[in-house]
Each structure stands twice: as structure tokens, then as C-alpha cells.
Design a protein around this motif. Sequence first.
Motif, PDB file in Angstrom:
ATOM      1  N   LEU A 261      -1.605   2.520  -2.610  1.00 28.98           N
ATOM      2  CA  LEU A 261      -3.091   1.783  -2.416  1.00 28.98           C
ATOM      3  C   LEU A 261      -3.677   1.951  -1.217  1.00 28.98           C
ATOM      4  O   LEU A 261      -2.954   2.281  -0.258  1.00 28.98           O
ATOM      5  N   SER A 262      -4.776   1.853  -1.163  1.00 31.63           N
ATOM      6  CA  SER A 262      -5.346   1.624   0.183  1.00 31.63           C
ATOM      7  C   SER A 262      -4.788   0.107   0.775  1.00 31.63           C
ATOM      8  O   SER A 262      -4.520  -0.668   0.097  1.00 31.63           O
TER       9      SER A 262
ATOM     10  N   LEU B 166      -3.190  -0.837 -10.661  1.00 29.05           N
ATOM     11  CA  LEU B 166      -3.939  -0.434  -9.924  1.00 29.05           C
ATOM     12  C   LEU B 166      -3.595   1.123  -9.891  1.00 29.05           C
ATOM     13  O   LEU B 166      -4.379   1.937  -9.701  1.00 29.05           O
ATOM     14  N   LYS B 167      -2.242   1.411  -9.512  1.00 27.60           N
ATOM     15  CA  LYS B 167      -1.829   2.598  -9.096  1.00 27.60           C
ATOM     16  C   LYS B 167      -1.778   3.382 -10.636  1.00 27.60           C
ATOM     17  O   LYS B 167      -2.341   4.515 -10.698  1.00 27.60           O
TER      18      LYS B 167
ATOM     19  N   GLU C  21      -6.950  -1.623   2.158  1.00 30.82           N
ATOM     20  CA  GLU C  21      -7.844  -2.880   1.711  1.00 30.82           C
ATOM     21  C   GLU C  21      -7.514  -3.437   0.392  1.00 30.82           C
ATOM     22  O   GLU C  21      -7.604  -4.757  -0.094  1.00 30.82           O
ATOM     23  N   GLN C  22      -7.127  -2.448  -0.428  1.00 27.10           N
ATOM     24  CA  GLN C  22      -6.965  -3.013  -1.924  1.00 27.10           C
ATOM     25  C   GLN C  22      -5.589  -3.714  -1.784  1.00 27.10           C
ATOM     26  O   GLN C  22      -5.577  -4.887  -2.509  1.00 27.10           O
TER      27      GLN C  22
ATOM     28  N   ALA D 241       0.934  -1.128   0.021  1.00 24.12           N
ATOM     29  CA  ALA D 241       0.012   0.034   0.013  1.00 24.12           C
ATOM     30  C   ALA D 241       0.869   1.336   0.061  1.00 24.12           C
ATOM     31  O   ALA D 241       0.493   2.087  -0.784  1.00 24.12           O
TER      32      ALA D 241
ATOM     33  N   GLU E 166      -6.244  -7.221  -0.415  1.00 21.17           N
ATOM     34  CA  GLU E 166      -6.990  -7.931  -1.553  1.00 21.17           C
ATOM     35  C   GLU E 166      -6.076  -8.592  -2.677  1.00 21.17           C
ATOM     36  O   GLU E 166      -6.107  -9.718  -2.973  1.00 21.17           O
ATOM     37  N   LEU E 167      -5.097  -7.819  -2.966  1.00 22.38           N
ATOM     38  CA  LEU E 167      -4.079  -8.424  -4.001  1.00 22.38           C
ATOM     39  C   LEU E 167      -3.076  -9.456  -3.266  1.00 22.38           C
ATOM     40  O   LEU E 167      -2.886 -10.440  -3.628  1.00 22.38           O
TER      41      LEU E 167
ATOM     42  N   ARG F  72      -5.543   4.309 -11.268  1.00 20.41           N
ATOM     43  CA  ARG F  72      -5.703   5.393 -10.515  1.00 20.41           C
ATOM     44  C   ARG F  72      -5.233   6.780 -10.607  1.00 20.41           C
ATOM     45  O   ARG F  72      -6.011   7.679 -10.660  1.00 20.41           O
TER      46      ARG F  72
END
Length: 66
Positions: A31-32, A57-58, A34-35, A26, A38-39, A61
Amino acid sequence: MAVDKKADAGSASVAASQKFRARALAGQYGLSVEQARELVARHSNDEETLERKAAKLKTDRDATRK
């Protein structure tokens, strides 16, 4: 009923390791937590995929913020 303390300790160690990895991921990719969790839950045994998915994801975003 006997409790296998080694198995319990191993499970706790894996969980702690995954939490640590999620927090590091994170921070590294913005990332959060939580994200990142999950990964890690999905790809924890495949570091290359984990890094690639986090970077995507980054990038996704960042693209939506422009």
C-alpha cells in the motif's frame, strides 16, 4: 501553566508507533504510506480489522491491474 512532560512523551510515543505501524503495513501489503496511515488512524486498536482492511485494499488494487 505547568506542562505534563509524561503526557507529551506518551503522545509522541503513540504517534511514533503509529508511523512505524503504517510503514510496516505499507510494505507488507504493498500500500502507499498514506493509505496505511489512514488505516492505522481508523483501526489502530483493532489489529484484526487493520490486517483485514489492508488485505482488501491490496486485493482490490491487484484486481484493477489485471
